[in-house]
Design a protein around this motif. Sequence first.
Motif, PDB file in Angstrom:
ATOM      1  N   GLN A  73       0.847  -1.192   0.000  1.00 21.21           N
ATOM      2  CA  GLN A  73       0.000   0.000   0.000  1.00 21.21           C
ATOM      3  C   GLN A  73       0.880   1.239   0.000  1.00 21.21           C
TER       4      GLN A  73
ATOM      5  N   LYS B 216      -3.056   5.469  -1.653  1.00 21.80           N
ATOM      6  CA  LYS B 216      -3.584   4.462  -2.582  1.00 21.80           C
ATOM      7  C   LYS B 216      -4.146   3.276  -1.821  1.00 21.80           C
ATOM      8  N   GLU B 217      -4.929   2.468  -2.529  1.00 20.51           N
ATOM      9  CA  GLU B 217      -5.477   1.263  -1.935  1.00 20.51           C
ATOM     10  C   GLU B 217      -4.407   0.164  -1.905  1.00 20.51           C
TER      11      GLU B 217
END
Length: 125
Positions: free
Chosen positions: A37, A41-42
Amino acid sequence: QLQASGGGLVQAGGSLRLSCAASGRTFSGYPMGWFRQAPGKEREFVTVISWSGGSIYYADSVKGRFTISRDNAKRTVTLQMDSLKPEDTAVYYCVAGPPGASMMELTTATSVGYWGQGTQVTVSS
């Protein structure tokens, strides 16, 4: 139960080796792998390896540069990261299972059974 180590700061083009040690539960028969990660961001899939080690998936972004392996006797999973790029900067998480999970299921964060604590990898340009 999943303890990751080996992160750090490295220059672009360099290498790092991450290790994940399982304790308590044996994770016998479980696929295991890594997610990462980056800031803002995811979590994204990096790689997964089957219990036997005979089947491995990599994200396209790391294919040819990263290598996953496992030692079931020692209950460890290793991620060798070569030719690192600044875009590889992220917190890396060791993952496993759940029991009966397919390799494809473990490429999706919502399907992961067990998460380790993360280890920071920073690649400077």
